[in-house]
Write a protein that holds these residues in place. Structure first.
Motif, short mmCIF file in Angstrom:
data_model
loop_
_atom_site.label_atom_id
_atom_site.label_comp_id
_atom_site.label_asym_id
_atom_site.label_seq_id
_atom_site.Cartn_x
_atom_site.Cartn_y
_atom_site.Cartn_z
N GLU A 1 0.78 -1.01 0.07
CA GLU A 1 0.08 -0.03 0.14
C GLU A 1 0.93 1.37 0.12
OE1 GLU A 1 -3.27 0.59 2.61
OE2 GLU A 1 -3.81 -1.38 2.62
N LEU A 2 0.52 2.19 -0.89
CA LEU A 2 1.07 3.44 -0.93
C LEU A 2 0.05 4.62 -0.51
CD1 LEU A 2 3.55 3.03 -3.77
CD2 LEU A 2 4.19 3.28 -1.26
N PRO A 3 0.32 5.59 0.17
CA PRO A 3 -0.99 6.32 0.30
C PRO A 3 -1.28 7.18 -0.94
CG PRO A 3 1.31 7.11 1.34
CD PRO A 3 1.52 5.76 0.77
N GLU A 4 -2.43 7.63 -0.98
CA GLU A 4 -2.76 8.35 -2.36
C GLU A 4 -2.11 9.71 -2.61
OE1 GLU A 4 -6.83 8.80 -3.25
OE2 GLU A 4 -7.56 7.02 -2.06
N THR A 5 -1.44 10.26 -1.63
CA THR A 5 -0.65 11.41 -1.98
C THR A 5 0.63 11.40 -2.80
OG1 THR A 5 0.33 11.22 0.23
CG2 THR A 5 -1.60 12.49 0.19
N ASP A 6 0.94 10.07 -2.71
CA ASP A 6 2.15 9.62 -3.71
C ASP A 6 1.88 9.62 -5.26
OD1 ASP A 6 3.64 9.43 -1.43
OD2 ASP A 6 3.76 7.01 -1.33
N GLN A 7 1.70 10.93 -5.67
CA GLN A 7 1.15 11.10 -7.00
C GLN A 7 2.42 11.88 -7.87
OE1 GLN A 7 -2.59 12.87 -7.41
NE2 GLN A 7 -2.89 12.02 -9.37
N LEU A 8 2.45 11.42 -9.22
CA LEU A 8 3.14 12.42 -10.10
C LEU A 8 2.36 12.89 -11.12
CD1 LEU A 8 6.03 13.50 -10.97
CD2 LEU A 8 6.16 11.35 -12.17
N ILE A 9 2.44 14.17 -11.42
CA ILE A 9 1.69 14.68 -12.58
C ILE A 9 2.56 15.31 -13.54
CG2 ILE A 9 -0.10 16.46 -13.35
CD1 ILE A 9 -1.12 16.04 -10.36
N ILE A 10 2.56 14.73 -14.69
CA ILE A 10 3.46 15.18 -15.79
C ILE A 10 2.57 16.00 -16.92
CG2 ILE A 10 4.98 14.63 -17.85
CD1 ILE A 10 5.54 11.70 -16.02
N ASP A 11 3.06 17.23 -17.02
CA ASP A 11 2.38 18.19 -18.24
C ASP A 11 3.39 18.28 -19.23
OD1 ASP A 11 0.80 19.94 -19.42
OD2 ASP A 11 1.46 21.74 -17.86
N ARG A 12 2.88 17.63 -20.30
CA ARG A 12 3.99 17.74 -21.61
C ARG A 12 3.23 18.79 -22.47
NH1 ARG A 12 4.41 12.49 -24.95
NH2 ARG A 12 2.16 12.58 -25.30
N ARG A 13 4.24 19.82 -22.85
CA ARG A 13 3.86 20.73 -23.85
C ARG A 13 5.15 20.96 -24.77
NH1 ARG A 13 4.46 22.63 -18.84
NH2 ARG A 13 5.98 24.31 -18.36
N PRO A 14 4.55 21.39 -26.20
CA PRO A 14 5.82 21.75 -27.10
C PRO A 14 6.44 22.97 -26.52
CG PRO A 14 3.60 22.06 -27.93
CD PRO A 14 3.34 21.55 -26.47
N ALA A 15 7.75 23.02 -27.05
CA ALA A 15 8.50 24.26 -27.01
C ALA A 15 9.33 24.42 -28.13
CB ALA A 15 9.23 24.30 -25.59
N ASP A 16 9.96 25.44 -28.27
CA ASP A 16 11.00 25.67 -29.32
C ASP A 16 11.89 24.42 -29.50
OD1 ASP A 16 9.73 28.07 -29.75
OD2 ASP A 16 11.38 29.25 -28.95
N ASN A 17 11.86 23.71 -30.59
CA ASN A 17 12.75 22.83 -31.04
C ASN A 17 12.69 21.49 -29.94
OD1 ASN A 17 13.77 24.34 -33.14
ND2 ASN A 17 15.28 25.23 -31.80
N TRP B 1 10.39 19.75 -26.59
CA TRP B 1 9.49 19.49 -25.40
C TRP B 1 9.61 20.05 -23.79
CZ3 TRP B 1 4.81 17.96 -27.29
CH2 TRP B 1 4.89 17.43 -28.61
N VAL B 2 8.65 20.33 -23.16
CA VAL B 2 8.75 20.85 -21.85
C VAL B 2 8.04 19.69 -21.07
CG1 VAL B 2 8.44 22.37 -20.03
CG2 VAL B 2 9.00 23.17 -22.12
N LEU B 3 8.55 19.05 -20.08
CA LEU B 3 7.58 18.22 -18.98
C LEU B 3 7.68 18.72 -17.83
CD1 LEU B 3 9.27 14.46 -20.00
CD2 LEU B 3 7.01 15.57 -20.68
N GLY B 4 6.60 19.24 -17.23
CA GLY B 4 6.53 19.87 -15.89
C GLY B 4 6.00 18.86 -15.04
N LEU B 5 6.63 18.61 -14.09
CA LEU B 5 6.41 17.54 -13.05
C LEU B 5 5.64 18.30 -11.59
CD1 LEU B 5 8.39 16.21 -15.12
CD2 LEU B 5 9.18 14.95 -13.17
N ARG B 6 4.95 17.62 -11.29
CA ARG B 6 4.30 18.13 -10.14
C ARG B 6 4.07 16.80 -9.09
NH1 ARG B 6 0.45 20.95 -13.10
NH2 ARG B 6 -1.01 19.50 -12.42
N GLY B 7 4.31 16.90 -7.78
CA GLY B 7 4.05 15.75 -6.79
C GLY B 7 5.39 15.26 -6.42
N GLU B 8 5.39 13.83 -6.61
CA GLU B 8 6.46 13.16 -6.01
C GLU B 8 7.28 12.20 -7.14
OE1 GLU B 8 5.47 10.93 -2.36
OE2 GLU B 8 5.19 13.02 -1.57
N LEU B 9 8.46 12.37 -7.29
CA LEU B 9 9.36 11.50 -8.24
C LEU B 9 10.11 10.57 -7.44
CD1 LEU B 9 9.95 10.86 -11.16
CD2 LEU B 9 11.83 12.90 -10.81
#
Length: 158
Positions: free
Chosen positions: A36-52, A54-62
């Motif tokens: 079991e891992l608590p539900e707060t152990d979450q990673l959100i990855i926001d992928r967006r294009p950038a010049d030449n 990509w940007v991967l924005g990470l929120r939460g726990e890696l």
């Protein structure tokens, strides 16, 4: 999912709570022996294009539970190809050695393709981890994006 087009924006999330499902519907990944891992152990990855690239924005726990998701995401972008990958860790609240391993491996692989990996890192725990490991001298780490536009040029406190 197509990775081309200027307006593509994908948000991925993984919850490591028991019974949760990954984005591909194959079940959650958990390290052997962890029931079991608590539900707060979450990673959100926001992928967006950038010049030449990509940007991967990470929120939460890696960490050990969520690092495979980042590894999969980076691998998918590597298959498509890019000149530049920005890993925006400014909203990351925790990172352990499994997260470091994924980041270092992505940086090492980029050297073979001529691409560059930049890590955006604000002050605090995440920056401290890079300093303690000496990776702040090996990786391209900055507080704000350089040359490429990422769509998020927020200044950070020193």
């Amino acid at each position: 999912m197509a990775l081309t087009g200027s307006g593509l924006r994908t948000v991925l999330a993984v919850s490591c709570a028991p019974g949760s499902r990954s984005r591909r519907g194959t079940g959650s990944w958990r390290p052997r022996g962890v029931d079991e891992l608590p539900e707060t152990d979450q990673l959100i990855i926001d992928r967006r294009p950038a010049d030449n690239g990509w940007v991967l924005g990470l929120r939460g726990e890696l960490d050990l539970a969520t690092a495979p998701m980042l590894n999969e995401e980076v691998g998918e972008l590597e298959r498509v190809g890019f000149d530049r990958l920005v890993l925006d860790l400014r909203e990351l609240s925790f990172m352990d050695c499994a997260g470091i391993r994924v980041i270092v491996a992505a940086d090492r692989r980029s050297h073979y393709t001529g691409a560059e990996v930049e890590i955006l890192c604000g002050p605090g725990q995440i920056k401290r981890v890079f300093g303690l490991t000496g990776l702040d001298q090996e990786l391209r780490i900055s507080a704000m994006p350089t040359t490429a536009r990422t769509g998020d040029d927020r200044p950070l406190a020193a």
